[in-house]
Design a protein around this motif. Sequence first.
Motif, PDB file in Angstrom:
ATOM      1  N   ALA A 108       0.830  -1.204   0.000  1.00 54.53           N
ATOM      2  CA  ALA A 108       0.000   0.000   0.000  1.00 54.53           C
ATOM      3  C   ALA A 108       0.868   1.259   0.000  1.00 54.53           C
ATOM      4  CB  ALA A 108      -0.924  -0.009   1.216  1.00 54.53           C
ATOM      5  N   VAL A 109       1.871   1.289   0.876  1.00 51.69           N
ATOM      6  CA  VAL A 109       2.767   2.450   0.935  1.00 51.69           C
ATOM      7  C   VAL A 109       3.571   2.565  -0.359  1.00 51.69           C
ATOM      8  CG1 VAL A 109       4.754   3.455   2.124  1.00 51.69           C
ATOM      9  CG2 VAL A 109       2.911   2.396   3.445  1.00 51.69           C
ATOM     10  N   GLY A 110       4.035   1.421  -0.862  1.00 52.10           N
ATOM     11  CA  GLY A 110       4.812   1.425  -2.090  1.00 52.10           C
ATOM     12  C   GLY A 110       4.044   1.913  -3.300  1.00 52.10           C
ATOM     13  N   SER A 111       2.729   1.730  -3.284  1.00 51.47           N
ATOM     14  CA  SER A 111       1.905   2.250  -4.380  1.00 51.47           C
ATOM     15  C   SER A 111       2.040   3.763  -4.497  1.00 51.47           C
ATOM     16  CB  SER A 111       0.427   1.886  -4.141  1.00 51.47           C
ATOM     17  OG  SER A 111       0.253   0.488  -4.107  1.00 51.47           O
ATOM     18  N   VAL A 112       2.238   4.408  -3.356  1.00 46.34           N
ATOM     19  CA  VAL A 112       2.375   5.866  -3.328  1.00 46.34           C
ATOM     20  C   VAL A 112       3.821   6.297  -3.569  1.00 46.34           C
ATOM     21  CG1 VAL A 112       2.042   7.938  -1.921  1.00 46.34           C
ATOM     22  CG2 VAL A 112       0.415   6.035  -1.757  1.00 46.34           C
ATOM     23  N   THR A 113       4.769   5.568  -2.974  1.00 45.88           N
ATOM     24  CA  THR A 113       6.177   6.003  -3.028  1.00 45.88           C
ATOM     25  C   THR A 113       6.912   5.544  -4.280  1.00 45.88           C
ATOM     26  OG1 THR A 113       6.958   4.028  -1.834  1.00 45.88           O
ATOM     27  CG2 THR A 113       6.296   5.942  -0.505  1.00 45.88           C
ATOM     28  N   PHE A 114       6.363   4.585  -5.008  1.00 47.08           N
ATOM     29  CA  PHE A 114       7.099   3.991  -6.126  1.00 47.08           C
ATOM     30  C   PHE A 114       7.570   5.036  -7.132  1.00 47.08           C
ATOM     31  CE2 PHE A 114       7.050   2.475 -10.511  1.00 47.08           C
ATOM     32  CZ  PHE A 114       8.054   1.516 -10.460  1.00 47.08           C
ATOM     33  N   SER A 115       6.667   5.882  -7.577  1.00 49.75           N
ATOM     34  CA  SER A 115       7.030   6.865  -8.604  1.00 49.75           C
ATOM     35  C   SER A 115       8.157   7.770  -8.139  1.00 49.75           C
ATOM     36  CB  SER A 115       5.813   7.712  -8.986  1.00 49.75           C
ATOM     37  OG  SER A 115       4.839   6.929  -9.639  1.00 49.75           O
ATOM     38  N   PHE A 116       8.072   8.235  -6.885  1.00 48.41           N
ATOM     39  CA  PHE A 116       9.101   9.143  -6.365  1.00 48.41           C
ATOM     40  C   PHE A 116      10.452   8.431  -6.257  1.00 48.41           C
ATOM     41  CE2 PHE A 116       4.989  10.429  -4.530  1.00 48.41           C
ATOM     42  CZ  PHE A 116       4.906  11.714  -5.027  1.00 48.41           C
ATOM     43  N   THR A 117      10.433   7.202  -5.723  1.00 50.93           N
ATOM     44  CA  THR A 117      11.688   6.462  -5.557  1.00 50.93           C
ATOM     45  C   THR A 117      12.307   6.130  -6.911  1.00 50.93           C
ATOM     46  OG1 THR A 117      10.819   5.471  -3.520  1.00 50.93           O
ATOM     47  CG2 THR A 117      12.752   4.435  -4.504  1.00 50.93           C
ATOM     48  N   ALA A 118      11.474   5.590  -7.818  1.00 48.80           N
ATOM     49  CA  ALA A 118      11.984   5.194  -9.133  1.00 48.80           C
ATOM     50  C   ALA A 118      12.527   6.397  -9.892  1.00 48.80           C
ATOM     51  CB  ALA A 118      10.882   4.508  -9.935  1.00 48.80           C
ATOM     52  N   ASN A 119      11.801   7.507  -9.877  1.00 43.69           N
ATOM     53  CA  ASN A 119      12.261   8.693 -10.596  1.00 43.69           C
ATOM     54  C   ASN A 119      13.558   9.237 -10.006  1.00 43.69           C
ATOM     55  OD1 ASN A 119      10.408   9.022 -12.700  1.00 43.69           O
ATOM     56  ND2 ASN A 119       8.894   9.945 -11.337  1.00 43.69           N
ATOM     57  N   ALA A 120      13.678   9.197  -8.672  1.00 39.81           N
ATOM     58  CA  ALA A 120      14.908   9.682  -8.048  1.00 39.81           C
ATOM     59  C   ALA A 120      16.104   8.818  -8.456  1.00 39.81           C
ATOM     60  CB  ALA A 120      14.752   9.679  -6.526  1.00 39.81           C
ATOM     61  N   LEU A 121      15.945   7.504  -8.396  1.00 39.61           N
ATOM     62  CA  LEU A 121      17.047   6.607  -8.757  1.00 39.61           C
ATOM     63  C   LEU A 121      17.386   6.701 -10.241  1.00 39.61           C
ATOM     64  CD1 LEU A 121      16.231   3.374  -6.710  1.00 39.61           C
ATOM     65  CD2 LEU A 121      17.860   5.193  -6.166  1.00 39.61           C
ATOM     66  N   LEU A 122      16.364   6.730 -11.085  1.00 41.03           N
ATOM     67  CA  LEU A 122      16.605   6.833 -12.527  1.00 41.03           C
ATOM     68  C   LEU A 122      17.307   8.149 -12.865  1.00 41.03           C
ATOM     69  CD1 LEU A 122      13.172   5.491 -13.836  1.00 41.03           C
ATOM     70  CD2 LEU A 122      15.378   4.341 -14.065  1.00 41.03           C
ATOM     71  N   GLY A 123      16.929   9.226 -12.167  1.00 39.40           N
ATOM     72  CA  GLY A 123      17.568  10.515 -12.406  1.00 39.40           C
ATOM     73  C   GLY A 123      19.013  10.533 -11.951  1.00 39.40           C
ATOM     74  N   PHE A 124      19.263  10.015 -10.755  1.00 40.89           N
ATOM     75  CA  PHE A 124      20.630   9.975 -10.239  1.00 40.89           C
ATOM     76  C   PHE A 124      21.536   9.106 -11.116  1.00 40.89           C
ATOM     77  CE2 PHE A 124      18.768  10.797  -5.818  1.00 40.89           C
ATOM     78  CZ  PHE A 124      18.980  12.162  -5.933  1.00 40.89           C
ATOM     79  N   ALA A 125      20.957   8.016 -11.651  1.00 42.20           N
ATOM     80  CA  ALA A 125      21.750   7.101 -12.471  1.00 42.20           C
ATOM     81  C   ALA A 125      21.824   7.543 -13.924  1.00 42.20           C
ATOM     82  CB  ALA A 125      21.161   5.690 -12.395  1.00 42.20           C
ATOM     83  N   HIS A 126      21.024   8.564 -14.296  1.00 43.95           N
ATOM     84  CA  HIS A 126      21.007   9.086 -15.659  1.00 43.95           C
ATOM     85  C   HIS A 126      20.641   8.010 -16.688  1.00 43.95           C
ATOM     86  CE1 HIS A 126      22.824  12.725 -14.065  1.00 43.95           C
ATOM     87  NE2 HIS A 126      23.821  12.007 -13.568  1.00 43.95           N
TER      88      HIS A 126
END
Length: 291
Positions: A108-126
């Motif tokens: 349930a929590v991951g449904s909300v946080t997934f986009s933020f976490t994934a976007n942060a990691l994808l951005g940092f990793a370019h």
Amino acid sequence: MDLHQLLNAVTVVFIAATMFAAGLGATLPALRAAFSDVPLLLLVVLANLVAVPLLGWGLAALLGLATAPFVALLLTASSPGGPFAVKLGMIQAGDVTTAAAMQVLLAAVGSVTFSFTANALLGFAHVGTGAALDVGALVRSVALLQLVPFAVGLTMRRYAPPTALAWHPASVKVSDATFLMVLTGMLLGNWADVVALLGTRTLLAGFLFAAASFGLGTLLSTGPPRRRTTMGGVAAVRNIGPALAAVSLAFDNSPAILGALAAILLSGVVAALPIAAFLARHRTAAQSEPT
């Protein structure tokens, strides 16, 4: 109905049956104990929402993965609360009630946080960005497939214990049978993608990620070994639903990323299942020793 549709249908039955069986085997005091253990909750959240995503990023960078498997591993690492966690808890004879409670909470929590976490990691990793998802749809999916069956089973255990105890073995058998069908379907449906990745580090990344996540989840937990290793299984198994949705919405159903997702998921299962089976054998042997 093609193989993909059949696999989706069997997966739905597997998730519902597994959560229903977990509810039938749970008790309200045990569930309250799990949710009232603040240190456990904080550590499980830390492990699954922070440590495991960072582990995925670190492994992808360390192994020098190509863009598609790099993205696939980051999406997988960003999505906690996979329903296979409860099955791992059953296989290892672990604390299934706490596994179900933490898994539903994380999903349930991951449904909300997934986009933020994934976007942060994808951005940092370019390696990509823009993995925006319909949070409402993900929450509804968690509620319908995981929370509702668990709640129905728990209600039966509370108000009709004889019926719950009588139904529990059959529901576990359905969970076991559909689990094997899902694994077989995954192999049949994605064998070409997996074979194509045999010469790369993708399968190794999935294997190491699941094994290391199991260790992290075990370390970042509280209580007796049985509960700690169960939390290890919760951390090792990620929720593939949001990751698949992200590939569809943000990466135009890239075949390379989808193939890498399948390979990472399968190699992760290959890593986690033997650990759970070893723990089960160890616990069975310990119980059979004369006192």
